[in-house]
Design a protein around this motif. Structure first.
Motif, PDB file in Angstrom:
ATOM      1  N   PRO A   1       0.745  -1.274  -0.121  1.00  0.00           N
ATOM      2  CA  PRO A   1      -0.099  -0.057   0.042  1.00  0.00           C
ATOM      3  C   PRO A   1       0.775   1.235  -0.132  1.00  0.00           C
ATOM      4  CG  PRO A   1      -0.740  -1.604   1.581  1.00  0.00           C
ATOM      5  CD  PRO A   1       0.547  -1.916   1.195  1.00  0.00           C
ATOM      6  N   PHE A   2       1.833   1.365   0.695  1.00  0.00           N
ATOM      7  CA  PHE A   2       2.724   2.498   0.910  1.00  0.00           C
ATOM      8  C   PHE A   2       3.655   2.619  -0.540  1.00  0.00           C
ATOM      9  CE2 PHE A   2       2.301   0.928   5.097  1.00  0.00           C
ATOM     10  CZ  PHE A   2       2.189   2.053   5.718  1.00  0.00           C
ATOM     11  N   ILE A   3       3.939   1.487  -1.135  1.00  0.00           N
ATOM     12  CA  ILE A   3       4.383   1.603  -2.689  1.00  0.00           C
ATOM     13  C   ILE A   3       3.365   2.216  -3.547  1.00  0.00           C
ATOM     14  CG2 ILE A   3       5.505   0.319  -4.638  1.00  0.00           C
ATOM     15  CD1 ILE A   3       6.388  -1.796  -2.675  1.00  0.00           C
ATOM     16  N   ALA A   4       2.260   1.788  -3.375  1.00  0.00           N
ATOM     17  CA  ALA A   4       1.274   2.329  -4.265  1.00  0.00           C
ATOM     18  C   ALA A   4       1.084   3.803  -4.202  1.00  0.00           C
ATOM     19  CB  ALA A   4      -0.021   1.679  -4.021  1.00  0.00           C
TER      20      ALA A   4
ATOM     21  N   MET B   1       4.064  19.366  -8.927  1.00  0.00           N
ATOM     22  CA  MET B   1       3.409  19.779  -7.507  1.00  0.00           C
ATOM     23  C   MET B   1       2.910  18.434  -6.868  1.00  0.00           C
ATOM     24  SD  MET B   1       0.048  21.942  -8.390  1.00  0.00           S
ATOM     25  CE  MET B   1       0.958  23.125  -9.442  1.00  0.00           C
ATOM     26  N   ALA B   2       2.287  18.497  -5.579  1.00  0.00           N
ATOM     27  CA  ALA B   2       1.434  17.668  -4.918  1.00  0.00           C
ATOM     28  C   ALA B   2       1.888  16.252  -4.122  1.00  0.00           C
ATOM     29  CB  ALA B   2       0.359  17.411  -5.840  1.00  0.00           C
ATOM     30  N   PHE B   3       3.220  16.138  -4.460  1.00  0.00           N
ATOM     31  CA  PHE B   3       3.873  14.831  -3.757  1.00  0.00           C
ATOM     32  C   PHE B   3       3.382  14.635  -2.438  1.00  0.00           C
ATOM     33  CE2 PHE B   3       6.620  12.138  -1.493  1.00  0.00           C
ATOM     34  CZ  PHE B   3       6.666  10.904  -2.245  1.00  0.00           C
ATOM     35  N   GLY B   4       3.856  15.973  -1.583  1.00  0.00           N
ATOM     36  CA  GLY B   4       3.541  15.957  -0.192  1.00  0.00           C
ATOM     37  C   GLY B   4       2.020  15.991   0.425  1.00  0.00           C
ATOM     38  N   VAL B   5       1.356  16.662  -0.713  1.00  0.00           N
ATOM     39  CA  VAL B   5      -0.176  16.826  -0.235  1.00  0.00           C
ATOM     40  C   VAL B   5      -0.889  15.448  -0.471  1.00  0.00           C
ATOM     41  CG1 VAL B   5      -2.384  17.999  -0.917  1.00  0.00           C
ATOM     42  CG2 VAL B   5      -0.218  19.098  -0.708  1.00  0.00           C
ATOM     43  N   ILE B   6      -0.643  14.696  -1.681  1.00  0.00           N
ATOM     44  CA  ILE B   6      -1.461  13.476  -1.920  1.00  0.00           C
ATOM     45  C   ILE B   6      -0.728  12.305  -1.202  1.00  0.00           C
ATOM     46  CG2 ILE B   6      -1.422  11.769  -3.591  1.00  0.00           C
ATOM     47  CD1 ILE B   6      -1.240  13.925  -5.819  1.00  0.00           C
ATOM     48  N   SER B   7       0.445  12.324  -0.691  1.00  0.00           N
ATOM     49  CA  SER B   7       1.006  11.150   0.118  1.00  0.00           C
ATOM     50  C   SER B   7       0.381  11.502   1.616  1.00  0.00           C
ATOM     51  CB  SER B   7       2.660  11.428  -0.031  1.00  0.00           C
ATOM     52  OG  SER B   7       3.223  11.127  -1.010  1.00  0.00           O
ATOM     53  N   ASN B   8       0.444  12.516   2.056  1.00  0.00           N
ATOM     54  CA  ASN B   8      -0.082  12.847   3.239  1.00  0.00           C
ATOM     55  C   ASN B   8      -1.518  12.613   3.498  1.00  0.00           C
ATOM     56  OD1 ASN B   8       1.971  13.866   5.702  1.00  0.00           O
ATOM     57  ND2 ASN B   8       2.480  15.153   4.017  1.00  0.00           N
ATOM     58  N   THR B   9      -2.222  13.065   2.650  1.00  0.00           N
ATOM     59  CA  THR B   9      -3.633  12.806   2.472  1.00  0.00           C
ATOM     60  C   THR B   9      -4.109  11.309   2.621  1.00  0.00           C
ATOM     61  OG1 THR B   9      -4.084  14.852   1.330  1.00  0.00           O
ATOM     62  CG2 THR B   9      -5.813  13.063   1.162  1.00  0.00           C
ATOM     63  N   LEU B  10      -3.339  10.434   1.520  1.00  0.00           N
ATOM     64  CA  LEU B  10      -3.539   8.881   1.423  1.00  0.00           C
ATOM     65  C   LEU B  10      -3.008   8.384   2.758  1.00  0.00           C
ATOM     66  CD1 LEU B  10      -2.537   8.368  -2.217  1.00  0.00           C
ATOM     67  CD2 LEU B  10      -4.846   8.430  -1.220  1.00  0.00           C
ATOM     68  N   LEU B  11      -1.803   8.693   3.185  1.00  0.00           N
ATOM     69  CA  LEU B  11      -1.607   7.980   4.492  1.00  0.00           C
ATOM     70  C   LEU B  11      -2.260   7.947   5.623  1.00  0.00           C
ATOM     71  CD1 LEU B  11       2.317   8.807   4.050  1.00  0.00           C
ATOM     72  CD2 LEU B  11       1.121   6.497   3.817  1.00  0.00           C
TER      73      LEU B  11
ATOM     74  N   GLY C   1      -5.468   9.767   5.704  1.00  0.00           N
ATOM     75  CA  GLY C   1      -6.789   9.571   5.358  1.00  0.00           C
ATOM     76  C   GLY C   1      -7.391   8.032   4.954  1.00  0.00           C
ATOM     77  N   VAL C   2      -6.503   7.448   4.265  1.00  0.00           N
ATOM     78  CA  VAL C   2      -6.757   5.937   3.767  1.00  0.00           C
ATOM     79  C   VAL C   2      -6.075   4.904   4.417  1.00  0.00           C
ATOM     80  CG1 VAL C   2      -6.645   4.421   1.655  1.00  0.00           C
ATOM     81  CG2 VAL C   2      -7.200   7.000   1.691  1.00  0.00           C
ATOM     82  N   LEU C   3      -4.841   5.160   4.759  1.00  0.00           N
ATOM     83  CA  LEU C   3      -4.117   3.817   5.591  1.00  0.00           C
ATOM     84  C   LEU C   3      -4.173   4.125   7.125  1.00  0.00           C
ATOM     85  CD1 LEU C   3      -1.034   3.622   3.142  1.00  0.00           C
ATOM     86  CD2 LEU C   3      -3.190   2.223   3.181  1.00  0.00           C
ATOM     87  N   GLY C   4      -4.714   5.320   7.395  1.00  0.00           N
ATOM     88  CA  GLY C   4      -4.672   5.551   8.856  1.00  0.00           C
ATOM     89  C   GLY C   4      -3.279   5.809   9.776  1.00  0.00           C
ATOM     90  N   VAL C   5      -2.443   6.409   9.123  1.00  0.00           N
ATOM     91  CA  VAL C   5      -1.175   6.751   9.622  1.00  0.00           C
ATOM     92  C   VAL C   5      -1.256   8.139  10.647  1.00  0.00           C
ATOM     93  CG1 VAL C   5       1.202   7.382   9.173  1.00  0.00           C
ATOM     94  CG2 VAL C   5       0.115   5.667   7.673  1.00  0.00           C
TER      95      VAL C   5
END
Length: 254
Positions: free
Chosen positions: A13-16, A30-40, A42-46
């Protein structure tokens, strides 16, 4: 660090997440940090603090891979690179070490609202006007502000610098490649002390997954930036910037 003991199923999941975030970032600047943080988060519960630490460390490697890929694809404007590099690094150092009276959480909603507005403008411009390319005039102050916001607010280099250079009429392909390349030096400067204290052991696990996905996607993002027509890039940047900034405003005010 025992790589043999790492669970591949846990890493996937983290690779994805790293792959998806870097694909967008490499193609649109742009958006690596925003997208990564949002998915980690909001989706993966980190937990937010852990997510921010992992993304910050991984960006040191993904921006290096992205910069090299953009260089190989001819997406970098040498003149623009050096005009952004020095003020960007100075702004990053200032943002990391200078204490201000306003907390980043207070400023963040206003910055995100501004970026969402720029995103909508770029979307409108891309849809209704054929882009007329011209050399950007306001560069050094933009690098200084972008570097400062990236360090002080935990992100913002790509959205601030890329979007404003596009508004000035610069070539989207060159803007994305150059901004991505300068970001490596900016991230390395801001993160040097943090990485020293963090240690290499933390690269294992989720951080390693983000790193694998991000580095794997870097060449694809650079290829996409080279082949997207300017009109399509303006529209895509407008959509990504509007959605990510709008979501950030919602979270900040919610």
């Amino acid at each position: 660090m025992d790589l043999a003991g790492i669970d591949l199923a846990y890493l996937l999941p983290f690779i994805a997440v790293g792959f998806a975030a870097q694909l967008v970032d490499g193609a649109l600047g742009m958006a690596f940090g925003v997208i990564s943080n949002t998915l980690l988060v909001g989706v993966l519960g980190v937990p937010p603090a852990q997510a921010s630490q992992r993304v910050h460390l991984v960006e040191c490697f993904t921006t290096a891979a992205s910069g090299i890929s953009h260089l190989l694809h001819g997406n970098i404007d040498g003149k623009l690179f050096f005009r952004l590099l020095v003020p960007g690094v100075i702004g990053g150092i200032a943002g990391a070490y200078v204490l201000t009276s306003l907390h980043a959480d207070v400023v963040k909603p206003f910055v995100l609202t501004y970026l969402a507005g720029i995103g909508l403008y770029l979307l409108w411009r891309g849809l209704f006007y054929p882009p007329k390319l011209r050399e950007a005039k306001l560069v050094a102050p933009l690098g200084l502000v972008g570097g400062f916001l990236d360090a002080a607010g935990g992100g913002g280099w790509g959205p601030v610098v890329t979007s404003n250079l596009l508004i000035q009429g610069a070539d989207p392909r060159k803007v994305v490649g150059t901004v991505n390349s300068v970001e490596f030096f900016l991230t390395l400067t801001i993160s040097a002390t943090f990485i020293y204290h963090l240690g290499l052991a933390d690269v294992a696990g989720a951080t390693l997954g983000l790193l694998i996905g991000g580095v794997a996607a870097a060449p694809l993002g650079a290829w996409a930036a080279k082949h997207f027509p300017p009109k399509a890039m303006l529209i895509l940047v407008g959509v990504v910037l509007s959605l990510t900034s709008g979501y950030g405003v919602y979270r900040a005010l919610g």
